[in-house]
Design a protein around this motif. Structure first.
Motif, PDB file in Angstrom:
ATOM      1  N   ALA A 112       0.850  -1.207   0.000  1.00  0.00           N
ATOM      2  CA  ALA A 112       0.000   0.000   0.000  1.00  0.00           C
ATOM      3  C   ALA A 112       0.881   1.252   0.000  1.00  0.00           C
ATOM      4  CB  ALA A 112      -0.903  -0.012   1.221  1.00  0.00           C
ATOM      5  N   PRO A 113       0.458   2.293  -0.699  1.00  0.00           N
ATOM      6  CA  PRO A 113      -0.763   2.400  -1.507  1.00  0.00           C
ATOM      7  C   PRO A 113      -0.641   1.675  -2.840  1.00  0.00           C
ATOM      8  CG  PRO A 113       0.454   4.465  -1.553  1.00  0.00           C
ATOM      9  CD  PRO A 113       1.181   3.575  -0.601  1.00  0.00           C
ATOM     10  N   ALA A 114      -1.664   0.858  -3.157  1.00  0.00           N
ATOM     11  CA  ALA A 114      -1.652   0.053  -4.363  1.00  0.00           C
ATOM     12  C   ALA A 114      -2.186   0.864  -5.534  1.00  0.00           C
ATOM     13  CB  ALA A 114      -2.499  -1.199  -4.161  1.00  0.00           C
ATOM     14  N   LEU A 122      -9.624   2.591  -8.343  1.00  0.00           N
ATOM     15  CA  LEU A 122      -8.855   3.827  -8.181  1.00  0.00           C
ATOM     16  C   LEU A 122      -7.692   3.645  -7.213  1.00  0.00           C
ATOM     17  CD1 LEU A 122     -11.700   6.527  -8.041  1.00  0.00           C
ATOM     18  CD2 LEU A 122     -10.228   5.927  -9.974  1.00  0.00           C
ATOM     19  N   GLY A 123      -7.268   2.427  -7.014  1.00  0.00           N
ATOM     20  CA  GLY A 123      -6.156   2.151  -6.126  1.00  0.00           C
ATOM     21  C   GLY A 123      -6.555   2.202  -4.660  1.00  0.00           C
ATOM     22  N   THR A 124      -5.564   2.199  -3.789  1.00  0.00           N
ATOM     23  CA  THR A 124      -5.790   2.272  -2.344  1.00  0.00           C
ATOM     24  C   THR A 124      -4.917   3.367  -1.745  1.00  0.00           C
ATOM     25  OG1 THR A 124      -4.030   0.699  -1.725  1.00  0.00           O
ATOM     26  CG2 THR A 124      -6.187  -0.219  -2.322  1.00  0.00           C
ATOM     27  N   ASP A 125      -5.234   3.720  -0.493  1.00  0.00           N
ATOM     28  CA  ASP A 125      -4.386   4.679   0.209  1.00  0.00           C
ATOM     29  C   ASP A 125      -3.289   3.934   0.951  1.00  0.00           C
ATOM     30  OD1 ASP A 125      -5.680   3.488   2.316  1.00  0.00           O
ATOM     31  OD2 ASP A 125      -6.846   5.247   2.869  1.00  0.00           O
ATOM     32  N   ASP A 126      -2.551   4.640   1.799  1.00  0.00           N
ATOM     33  CA  ASP A 126      -1.415   4.013   2.470  1.00  0.00           C
ATOM     34  C   ASP A 126      -1.830   3.057   3.579  1.00  0.00           C
ATOM     35  OD1 ASP A 126      -2.374   5.823   4.274  1.00  0.00           O
ATOM     36  OD2 ASP A 126      -0.617   7.123   4.239  1.00  0.00           O
ATOM     37  N   THR A 131      -9.788   3.431  -2.523  1.00  0.00           N
ATOM     38  CA  THR A 131      -9.958   4.863  -2.782  1.00  0.00           C
ATOM     39  C   THR A 131     -11.352   5.174  -3.313  1.00  0.00           C
ATOM     40  OG1 THR A 131      -7.596   5.053  -3.287  1.00  0.00           O
ATOM     41  CG2 THR A 131      -9.020   6.835  -4.021  1.00  0.00           C
ATOM     42  N   LEU A 132     -11.882   4.346  -4.196  1.00  0.00           N
ATOM     43  CA  LEU A 132     -13.201   4.606  -4.757  1.00  0.00           C
ATOM     44  C   LEU A 132     -14.278   4.516  -3.681  1.00  0.00           C
ATOM     45  CD1 LEU A 132     -14.966   5.193  -7.171  1.00  0.00           C
ATOM     46  CD2 LEU A 132     -14.970   2.744  -7.716  1.00  0.00           C
ATOM     47  N   ALA A 133     -14.166   3.564  -2.773  1.00  0.00           N
ATOM     48  CA  ALA A 133     -15.136   3.450  -1.685  1.00  0.00           C
ATOM     49  C   ALA A 133     -15.103   4.682  -0.796  1.00  0.00           C
ATOM     50  CB  ALA A 133     -14.859   2.190  -0.867  1.00  0.00           C
ATOM     51  N   ARG A 134     -13.919   5.134  -0.443  1.00  0.00           N
ATOM     52  CA  ARG A 134     -13.804   6.332   0.385  1.00  0.00           C
ATOM     53  C   ARG A 134     -14.272   7.575  -0.371  1.00  0.00           C
ATOM     54  NH1 ARG A 134     -11.257   5.874   5.031  1.00  0.00           N
ATOM     55  NH2 ARG A 134     -10.700   8.083   5.105  1.00  0.00           N
ATOM     56  N   LEU A 135     -14.104   7.569  -1.687  1.00  0.00           N
ATOM     57  CA  LEU A 135     -14.562   8.698  -2.493  1.00  0.00           C
ATOM     58  C   LEU A 135     -16.089   8.782  -2.488  1.00  0.00           C
ATOM     59  CD1 LEU A 135     -13.941  10.977  -4.521  1.00  0.00           C
ATOM     60  CD2 LEU A 135     -13.987   9.247  -6.319  1.00  0.00           C
TER      61      LEU A 135
END
Length: 346
Positions: A112-114, A122-126, A131-135
């Motif tokens: 991570a981040p992937a 949209l990848g992941t955070d650290d 990322t898309l779910a959090r968006l």
């Protein structure tokens, strides 16, 4: 039934193609985000087990209820839980994005981040969070927060502006001085000081920002009420003994609200920007909350992962652009000069 005046305003709003299509797009995106739990979640949307249907996204269940051993909520992506459900002739349907805003991917193949992939669009955070779910969750939270702040600020600003404009005299004089003093207070500095004393949350931020977000409406409402209070029908109502509150609510405010409504989309965009800025600086929502500002902070802290910063930048830019276009369309629809021009052309 819609009055002819409102019909003309609605037609004028639709004639502004940029604002009208922006309203449709923004409503579509916001409508999707309202069902975020059914779109991005690490729990099944629906599950069938031993003749019963379950909706884990809405109602929590324990592992013991599924035939396991632990009295805790099961991890539905765990192979053991899936095999347990299948062995009993059950099945489950996961959301299109099988990750919540607070769930980390424990089975990532890269560190991570992937980067973006078929598993994480949209990848992941650290922290390994999608990322898309959090968006999606962050977009919903930002819009709901902005709408709530806009409504509360409008109520306070309209009430104060109406009282100042209607009564005038010393009420208006002292009211204006208080508004000027309140406007001069450093909002960001006060928020930073309070954030170091009180643990911030959504309702705490909403209350504090409401105290400082009503001021732009006071001047507009005050000017409209000062103009309206001398109209003949208002003076006639007062001479007939109608109470001041009734005159303000029935005869004065309807005229002032036309100018007020044009400010609402801009106040909404300002509220979203303020929340994003506070989250970016670390003085906003609690740690771990889905936020556009936190996503931008992730991009700043992980320059080598450009998808984080670009996702937050384009999302915030698109949201504010749509709100500005909607605000311009509302302003044109409520502009009396455009109504006169439309009637003249007809």
């Amino acid at each position: 039934m819609v009055s002819p005046l409102n019909q003309r305003r609605l037609h004028q709003f639709k004639s502004n193609k940029r604002g009208y299509y922006s309203f449709i797009l923004f409503s579509f995106l916001f409508g999707i985000s309202l069902f975020a739990e059914f779109i991005a979640n690490d729990k099944p949307v629906i599950m069938y087990l031993e003749g019963q249907f379950y909706m884990p996204v809405l109602f929590d269940s324990t592992e013991q209820e599924l035939g396991g051993e632990l009295p805790i909520e099961p991890m539905y992506k765990d192979p053991f839980i899936r095999e347990l459900v299948i062995e009993k002739g059950g099945w489950l349907i996961m959301p299109p994005i099988p990750f919540s805003y607070q769930s980390s991917d424990l089975y990532m193949e890269s560190a991570a981040p992937a980067p973006p992939s078929l598993r994480h669009w949209l990848g992941t955070d650290d922290a390994g969070k999608d990322t898309l779910a959090r968006l999606i969750y962050g977009f919903r939270l930002s819009v709901l927060f902005g709408i709530s702040l806009t409504i509360l600020s409008s109520i306070i600003g309209v009430a104060i502006g109406a009282v100042q404009g209607y009564f005038g005299g010393y009420v208006d004089l002292f009211g204006q001085r208080l508004v000027e003093i309140w406007t001069g207070l450093p909002i960001l500095l006060i928020l930073i000081i309070l954030a170091s004393v009180v643990k911030p949350n959504v309702f705490w931020l909403l209350g504090i920002l409401t105290l400082f977000s009503w001021m732009p409406l006071v001047g507009v409402v005050r000017a409209e009420v000062l103009r309206t209070r001398n109209f003949e029908y208002v003076r006639a109502a007062r001479s007939l003994g109608v109470s001041d509150s009734a005159v303000i609510l029935r005869h004065v405010l309807p005229n002032a609200m036309v100018a007020t409504l044009t400010f609402l989309p801009f106040i909404l965009s300002g509220a979203v920007t303020m929340l994003t800025a506070l989250d970016f600086l670390g003085f906003g929502l609690p740690l771990g909350s889905p936020s556009l500002g936190e996503l931008l902070a992730q991009g700043k802290a992980n320059i080598h992962s450009p998808w984080l910063g670009l996702t937050g930048f384009f999302t915030l830019g698109l949201m504010l652009t749509l709100l500005i276009f909607i605000g311009e369309a509302v302003r044109d629809a409520l502009d009396p000069r455009r109504e006169i021009a439309a009637n003249y052309q007809v």
